[in-house]
Every structure is written in C-alpha cells, then in structure tokens.
Design a protein around this motif. Structure first.
Motif, PDB file in Angstrom:
ATOM      1  N   ALA A 124      -1.382  -6.012   7.627  1.00 22.13           N
ATOM      2  CA  ALA A 124      -1.890  -4.956   8.509  1.00 22.13           C
ATOM      3  C   ALA A 124      -0.749  -4.025   8.910  1.00 22.13           C
ATOM      4  CB  ALA A 124      -2.515  -5.586   9.739  1.00 22.13           C
ATOM      5  N   GLY A 125      -1.069  -2.766   9.063  1.00 22.76           N
ATOM      6  CA  GLY A 125      -0.051  -1.793   9.451  1.00 22.76           C
ATOM      7  C   GLY A 125      -0.735  -0.547   9.954  1.00 22.76           C
ATOM      8  N   SER A 126      -0.100   0.591   9.777  1.00 18.55           N
ATOM      9  CA  SER A 126      -0.719   1.830  10.260  1.00 18.55           C
ATOM     10  C   SER A 126      -0.163   3.020   9.494  1.00 18.55           C
ATOM     11  CB  SER A 126      -0.456   2.006  11.756  1.00 18.55           C
ATOM     12  OG  SER A 126       0.930   2.180  11.948  1.00 18.55           O
ATOM     13  N   ALA A 127      -0.953   4.093   9.542  1.00 16.65           N
ATOM     14  CA  ALA A 127      -0.491   5.367   8.972  1.00 16.65           C
ATOM     15  C   ALA A 127      -1.081   6.471   9.828  1.00 16.65           C
ATOM     16  CB  ALA A 127      -0.952   5.511   7.522  1.00 16.65           C
ATOM     17  N   ASP A 128      -0.294   7.480  10.129  1.00 15.73           N
ATOM     18  CA  ASP A 128      -0.716   8.589  10.992  1.00 15.73           C
ATOM     19  C   ASP A 128      -1.343   8.074  12.289  1.00 15.73           C
ATOM     20  OD1 ASP A 128       0.071  10.282   8.943  1.00 15.73           O
ATOM     21  OD2 ASP A 128      -1.921  10.204   8.005  1.00 15.73           O
ATOM     22  N   GLY A 129      -0.785   7.015  12.815  1.00 15.86           N
ATOM     23  CA  GLY A 129      -1.260   6.478  14.087  1.00 15.86           C
ATOM     24  C   GLY A 129      -2.554   5.687  13.972  1.00 15.86           C
ATOM     25  N   LYS A 130      -3.088   5.545  12.757  1.00 15.07           N
ATOM     26  CA  LYS A 130      -4.349   4.796  12.612  1.00 15.07           C
ATOM     27  C   LYS A 130      -4.062   3.422  12.020  1.00 15.07           C
ATOM     28  CE  LYS A 130      -7.320   8.759  11.865  1.00 15.07           C
ATOM     29  NZ  LYS A 130      -6.896   9.793  10.939  1.00 15.07           N
ATOM     30  N   PRO A 131      -4.745   2.392  12.548  1.00 14.05           N
ATOM     31  CA  PRO A 131      -4.489   1.047  12.020  1.00 14.05           C
ATOM     32  C   PRO A 131      -5.030   0.886  10.598  1.00 14.05           C
ATOM     33  CG  PRO A 131      -6.248   1.001  13.655  1.00 14.05           C
ATOM     34  CD  PRO A 131      -5.740   2.411  13.623  1.00 14.05           C
ATOM     35  N   LEU A 132      -4.332   0.106   9.809  1.00 19.58           N
ATOM     36  CA  LEU A 132      -4.774  -0.169   8.433  1.00 19.58           C
ATOM     37  C   LEU A 132      -4.877  -1.679   8.255  1.00 19.58           C
ATOM     38  CD1 LEU A 132      -2.386   2.261   6.492  1.00 19.58           C
ATOM     39  CD2 LEU A 132      -4.868   2.545   6.805  1.00 19.58           C
ATOM     40  N   ALA A 133      -5.943  -2.099   7.582  1.00 16.85           N
ATOM     41  CA  ALA A 133      -6.147  -3.538   7.369  1.00 16.85           C
ATOM     42  C   ALA A 133      -5.131  -4.076   6.373  1.00 16.85           C
ATOM     43  CB  ALA A 133      -7.551  -3.773   6.832  1.00 16.85           C
ATOM     44  N   GLY A 134      -4.824  -5.345   6.501  1.00 12.92           N
ATOM     45  CA  GLY A 134      -3.994  -6.011   5.494  1.00 12.92           C
ATOM     46  C   GLY A 134      -4.829  -6.298   4.251  1.00 12.92           C
ATOM     47  N   TYR A 135      -4.155  -6.567   3.154  1.00 13.49           N
ATOM     48  CA  TYR A 135      -4.857  -6.808   1.874  1.00 13.49           C
ATOM     49  C   TYR A 135      -5.881  -7.935   2.016  1.00 13.49           C
ATOM     50  CZ  TYR A 135      -5.503  -7.897  -3.086  1.00 13.49           C
ATOM     51  OH  TYR A 135      -6.048  -8.135  -4.330  1.00 13.49           O
ATOM     52  N   LEU A 136      -5.478  -9.010   2.701  1.00 13.52           N
ATOM     53  CA  LEU A 136      -6.361 -10.174   2.787  1.00 13.52           C
ATOM     54  C   LEU A 136      -7.616  -9.882   3.604  1.00 13.52           C
ATOM     55  CD1 LEU A 136      -3.731 -13.032   3.181  1.00 13.52           C
ATOM     56  CD2 LEU A 136      -5.026 -12.369   1.136  1.00 13.52           C
ATOM     57  N   ASP A 137      -7.586  -8.815   4.403  1.00 14.60           N
ATOM     58  CA  ASP A 137      -8.777  -8.464   5.192  1.00 14.60           C
ATOM     59  C   ASP A 137      -9.595  -7.361   4.539  1.00 14.60           C
ATOM     60  OD1 ASP A 137      -8.296 -10.315   7.217  1.00 14.60           O
ATOM     61  OD2 ASP A 137      -6.773  -8.995   8.098  1.00 14.60           O
ATOM     62  N   GLU A 138      -9.207  -6.929   3.356  1.00 21.31           N
ATOM     63  CA  GLU A 138      -9.985  -5.894   2.664  1.00 21.31           C
ATOM     64  C   GLU A 138     -11.273  -6.536   2.138  1.00 21.31           C
ATOM     65  OE1 GLU A 138      -9.155  -2.810   2.690  1.00 21.31           O
ATOM     66  OE2 GLU A 138      -7.070  -2.434   2.094  1.00 21.31           O
ATOM     67  N   PRO A 139     -12.389  -5.769   2.144  1.00 23.55           N
ATOM     68  CA  PRO A 139     -13.642  -6.346   1.645  1.00 23.55           C
ATOM     69  C   PRO A 139     -13.526  -6.772   0.183  1.00 23.55           C
ATOM     70  CG  PRO A 139     -13.980  -4.111   2.523  1.00 23.55           C
ATOM     71  CD  PRO A 139     -12.518  -4.382   2.605  1.00 23.55           C
ATOM     72  N   GLY A 140     -14.006  -7.978  -0.092  1.00 23.74           N
ATOM     73  CA  GLY A 140     -14.071  -8.447  -1.486  1.00 23.74           C
ATOM     74  C   GLY A 140     -12.841  -9.200  -1.967  1.00 23.74           C
ATOM     75  N   ILE A 141     -11.801  -9.278  -1.145  1.00 25.99           N
ATOM     76  CA  ILE A 141     -10.591 -10.006  -1.573  1.00 25.99           C
ATOM     77  C   ILE A 141     -10.778 -11.509  -1.298  1.00 25.99           C
ATOM     78  CG2 ILE A 141      -8.093 -10.303  -1.168  1.00 25.99           C
ATOM     79  CD1 ILE A 141      -8.911  -7.662  -2.640  1.00 25.99           C
ATOM     80  N   VAL A 142     -10.422 -12.300  -2.283  1.00 26.20           N
ATOM     81  CA  VAL A 142     -10.573 -13.755  -2.163  1.00 26.20           C
ATOM     82  C   VAL A 142      -9.687 -14.254  -1.006  1.00 26.20           C
ATOM     83  CG1 VAL A 142     -10.085 -15.940  -3.366  1.00 26.20           C
ATOM     84  CG2 VAL A 142     -11.083 -13.997  -4.625  1.00 26.20           C
ATOM     85  N   PRO A 143     -10.245 -15.062  -0.079  1.00 31.16           N
ATOM     86  CA  PRO A 143      -9.425 -15.555   1.042  1.00 31.16           C
ATOM     87  C   PRO A 143      -8.149 -16.234   0.536  1.00 31.16           C
ATOM     88  CG  PRO A 143     -11.740 -16.176   1.315  1.00 31.16           C
ATOM     89  CD  PRO A 143     -11.628 -15.550  -0.042  1.00 31.16           C
ATOM     90  N   GLY A 144      -7.060 -15.883   1.162  1.00 32.68           N
ATOM     91  CA  GLY A 144      -5.775 -16.505   0.794  1.00 32.68           C
ATOM     92  C   GLY A 144      -5.199 -15.989  -0.522  1.00 32.68           C
ATOM     93  N   SER A 145      -5.761 -14.914  -1.067  1.00 30.19           N
ATOM     94  CA  SER A 145      -5.299 -14.384  -2.360  1.00 30.19           C
ATOM     95  C   SER A 145      -3.779 -14.172  -2.368  1.00 30.19           C
ATOM     96  CB  SER A 145      -5.992 -13.047  -2.636  1.00 30.19           C
ATOM     97  OG  SER A 145      -5.344 -12.378  -3.682  1.00 30.19           O
ATOM     98  N   ARG A 146      -3.159 -14.517  -3.496  1.00 30.85           N
ATOM     99  CA  ARG A 146      -1.715 -14.275  -3.644  1.00 30.85           C
ATOM    100  C   ARG A 146      -1.455 -13.150  -4.640  1.00 30.85           C
ATOM    101  NH1 ARG A 146       1.848 -17.326  -1.371  1.00 30.85           N
ATOM    102  NH2 ARG A 146       3.383 -17.230  -3.068  1.00 30.85           N
TER     103      ARG A 146
END
Ligand code: NDP
Ligand SMILES: O=C1O[C@H](COP(=O)(O)O)[C@@H](O)[C@H](O)[C@H]1O
Length: 492
Positions: free
Chosen positions: A285-307
C-alpha cells in the motif's frame, strides 16, 4: 505489398479496444491503409455489425490520440468493419468464416491478401493457426501474415513448443511476433541516432561509458488483468520481452548489429547467483498525488499471499568487444512514482582523480516515453566558480508521437519484419531468463516490498552501489538548465 484484408481474432477484447482499433484509425487518417480495406472483427460476444461499429467508434474516441476530432472520419472508418461471432476453438466454424471473408472480398474486388491478428490468450495461438491453415482461410497464392501477441510462452520449453506448433501451419517468414516496444519511434530511432552521429558513435563504448541504465517504470498497477498478471509477474510480462529487446537495441553497434549476437553475449546468471545480480519486488500500500493506493495483495483477483513480483531490476554484463566491463542496469516496475521509459548512458567521470565528493559526469538520456527526447548533460563552469550541469535537448511532444501499434500494424500489413521480434531473439531471451525464473520459484531471490507510488525497493540501490553508481532519476537527469538548446519537432 499491403495486405488488404485484416482478420482480427479477439476483437471484443481490451487490446483491440485500447490499441488496435485506434491504431488502424490513425493509419486510415494518414492515408496509410489500402483502399478498399476490409476488417473482420471476430469474437464470441453477441454484437451485430452496427453494435460493433459503435463499440469500435467509442474505442477510437476514447483511446486514439486523434479520436476526438472528426465523427465523419470515424464513421467512414468503422464502416470497413464486419463483425463475426466465432468461437476460435470450433474447427468447423472456420469454413463459414472463409465464405464470409471471400464474399466480402469479391464485393470489394480484393485479392485475398490477408493479415490474421491473434489478439487472444496464448493457448489459442497454435489451434487458431492450425484451423486457419486447414480450412483454407489463408488463401493459396496470396499474401498471408500471422501476427502473434505476447506472451509468447511462459518459459523456454513452452515457447519452443508454441513456435513448433505455429511452424506446422505457417512458414517462419509469415509469422510476426509483435513486441510493441519495438514500435516506439524513439526505439526505432536508436540505430540512426548513433549511426548518423559520429560524435555519439565515438563515445558509446567501454572506453567512455561507466554504465547504462534502462528503465521502464509504470504508475499503473495490475488493473483488470489480475488473472494473467499474477501468473506472469514482471519478469515474464515486461523483462523477458520488452526490456531485453531494449537491451539488444541499445547495445548493438556497427561491429555487432545483429540483435541475436548481443543477446548471446549476455553472461548467463546462474540461479544460485541470481540474488547477487537481480532484485525483485512487490508493491505494498502507498499513495500517489495524495491518494491512497492499494497494495498488490489487496488488488481484486490476486491470489492471497501471492509472491508474484511487480518489479525486477537486474545487472547484465555483455561479453562484447565494445561493451565488455560496462554494467547494463535494467529495471521495470508497476505502481512506481512515474511513467517513464528511458535509456541513460552514464559517462565515466573525467575528473575522477581530482574532485572530492559528488562525481562529475556526462549523461546521454534517450527518453522513449511519455515524451520523446535526447538529452545530453554537459558540465559548464558556473557563476560560483564550480561546475554546473546544463542540458542540450531535442524533444518531441507526446501528442505528436505515433503509437507503437500504428507503425507495427503498418509494417505487418506491408510485410516488413524489421521491427518485430525474431524467434531466435525470443528463444535466447527465454534461455537467459530461465535460471531467474527458477531462482524466483525456489525463493532464492528475496521478494522485497515497496510502497505503491515510490521508486521501487530500496534494495535495488545496492545493485548499483556495489560498483559506486546509483540509479539516475528524472531530477538527476534534467536539472533546470541554465542554457538549453531545444528543438521541438513537429509532426514526425
Ligand atoms: N491488454 C493489453 O494491454 C495487452 C494484451 N496483450 C495480449 O493480447 C492478447 C489479448 O489480450 P486482451 O485483449 O487484453 O484480452 P481480453 O481478455 O480483454 O480479450 C480476449 C479476447 O479473446 C476473445 N476470445 C477468448 N476466447 C475465445 C474463443 N474461444 N474464441 C474466440 N475468441 C475468444 C474474447 O472474445 P469474447 O470476449 O467476445 O468472448 C476477447 O475478444 C493476449 O494474448 C494478451 O496477453 C499484450 C500486451 C498488452
Ligand atoms: O506489454 C505490456 O506493456 C504494458 C506497458 O506498455 P507501455 O507501452 O504503456 O509502456 C504493461 O502495462 C503491460 O503490463 C504489459 O503486458
């Protein structure tokens, strides 16, 4: 000679919408399509001609760099399209498709020179090629071109199997493996930039260059392609193809112009040593232009715990007379702080022996996108008596740069394979990448996280620091110049 029938498998998909129809439309605007020209759009969705033409028109309005211009021209272009519902896996359906194509060609007086574009998932490439051949959809005694999208295999073995399958149906010279980075104008310009400028040719070698940095950073995340991307990762999605093609294009020179030989000259990195030469990362998780951005693992469709890695940086050394001893640092990542593709030649420090502190260097920066530029950083004597960096710059505005797919579609229609990837290069690139894939799979290379909207994992700095270098970011490369020579090219 230009093929005048364009058969697009996967016409209802994302790539067709964002890239292929806008590119065809721009070619039409530029008078680069043959007249008449027939487009067959194939998919499984239940469109009819009119509905599909509106879908294509909307794609052009949204995604073409010139799409907001002229409704009349858009309407004239989309009338060339006929939509056909077709399941590519259904061998029996190809006879009907052939009849439809032939009927339309007769109406338009076209000779049957056909380009087949496979904008579908890779498991369909082999079967579609085989059905086209078996059904006679590729006309005897006429031109046939088969354009294959990426990913071309998922490793060396699958790429070889896929190529063998294609070769059962089509001769090698009819197959065009698209790598859209080779269609970017500045990448195509690299060769003439160096060949036509003896001053550059003279200094681009291990005598003067300390290191070369090739970056392709993206601000976007995985978007709606989680299913594909989580399986692929940055190594397969960007590194094996686009980044290694950029390396080959950058490193080839007058003595060794063949890209294959450059790829052959790359020292292999054994999987046991991968951790010392390669850094992999995944965005958190992070941010750009003051807006929060989800981390890869929280993106829709990503396998939980994906490496799966979303970032790769590597140090590549070439066993080449011109480049021996010069590290090529290559990095690509999603959810980085900026969208930028660039190649930076970092010259050796001329005053190494005399200066304390920061090294004084010259850089040659070739920006591929979003804006194109060639930028030479020189050092001049400044007002305060110290050295001050100044830029000598040539640039082209983003809106004036043709889309990569425009050039490549035109080349494929014309039968010009120059800026397509060649099978031997693809094979060599997979060979080189294979130990890294194994090292990732066996967790021999740590997976570092980096905040979305950042410059990637800090550990990637160490890759360069070991040799006394650092990644050059935009602000290092483009100091506010005191003196600037700028040439803005129009309509190139
Ligand atoms: N999108 C992108 O940015 C990029 C994509 N690519 C590559 O381009 C190709 C297409 O990608 P993309 O457009 O994103 O994929 P999409 O999933 O958006 O579209 C897939 C297309 O394939 C069609 N399709 C699927 N199965 C069949 C079938 N059995 N018979 C006929 N048609 C079928 C779909 O038709 P329908 O929906 O009508 O069933 C749809 O038109 C892939 O190989 C991808 O890796 C490469 C670089 C970038
Ligand atoms: O092939 C791909 O390229 C795009 C980046 O292309 P660009 O022309 O916008 O630089 C990347 O987003 C995608 O994941 C990859 O499949």
């Amino acid at each position: 000679m230009l093929a005048s029938t364009f058969v697009l498998f996967g016409a209802t998909g994302d790539l067709a919408k964002r890239k292929l129809f806008p590119a065809l439309y721009n070619l039409d605007l530029d008078g680069k399509l043959p007249e008449p020209f027939a487009v067959f759009a194939l998919g499984r969705k239940p469109f009819d001609d009119e509905m599909f033409r509106e879908h294509a028109a909307e794609a052009i309005r949204r995604f073409s760099r010139r799409g907001n211009a002229d409704e009349e021209k858009i309407s004239r272009f989309v009338k060339r399209i006929k939509y056909q519902i077709a399941d590519a896996t259904d061998a029996a359906g190809y006879a009907g498709l052939r009849e439809t194509v032939e009927k339309r060609e007769r109406e338009l007086g076209l000779p049957g020179d056909r380009l087949f574009y496979l904008s579908v998932a890779p498991e369909h490439f082999g079967p579609i090629a085989s059905h086209i051949r078996a059904s006679g959809l590729a006309k005897e005694n006429a031109l046939t071109r088969l354009v294959i999208e990426k990913p071309f295999g998922r490793d060396l073995a699958t790429a070889r199997a896929l190529n063998a399958a294609l070769l059962e149906s089509f001769p090698a010279e009819d197959i065009y493996y698209i790598d859209h980075y080779l269609g970017k104008p500045m990448v195509q310009n690299l060769q003439s930039l160096i060949a036509a400028n003896p001053v550059l040719k003279a200094v681009l070698s291990n005598k003067y260059v300390a290191n070369v940095q090739i970056t392709a950073s993206e601000t976007v995340g995985v978007e709606s392609r989680a299913g594909y991307y989580d399986e692929a990762g940055a190594l397969r999605d960007m590194f094996q193809n686009h980044m290694l093609q950029l390396l080959m294009m950058t490193a080839r020179h007058s003595e060794i112009f063949d890209k294959r030989r450059i790829m052959e000259s790359a020292y292999p990195i054994a999987k046991e040593a991968a951790g010392s030469h390669v850094v992999r990362g995944q965005y958190a998780a992070g941010s750009a232009d003051g807006k929060p951005l989800a981390g890869y693992l929280d993106e829709p469709g990503i396998v939980p715990g994906s490496r799966t890695e979303t970032y790769v940086a590597a140090r590549v050394m070439l066993d080449d007379p011109i480049w021996r001893g010069v590290p090529f640092y290559i990095r690509t990542g999603k959810r980085m702080s900026e969208k930028s593709t660039r190649i930076v030649f970092v010259f050796k420090d001329p005053l190494e022996a005399h200066i304390q502190g920061e090294p004084v260097r010259n850089y040659l920066t070739i920006r591929v996108q979003p804006d194109e530029s060639v930028d030479f950083r020189l050092n001049l004597h400044g007002m305060d008596g110290g050295l001050e960096p100044v830029s000598l710059r040539f640039s082209t505005r983003k809106e004036e740069v043709p889309e990569a797919y425009e050039r490549l579609l035109h080349d494929a229609l014309s039968g010009d394979p120059t800026f397509f990837a060649h099978w031997d290069e693809i094979e060599l690139a997979w060979k080189w990448v294979q130990p890294l894939q194994e090292a990732f799979a066996e967790n021999r290379v740590p997976l570092y996280t980096y905040p979305a909207g950042s410059r990637g994992p800090k550990e990637a700095e160490e890759l360069l620091a070991e040799q006394g270098f650092s990644w050059l970011e935009q602000e290092d490369l483009a100091p506010e110049p005191r003196v600037e020579a700028e040439a803005v090219a129009a309509g190139r």
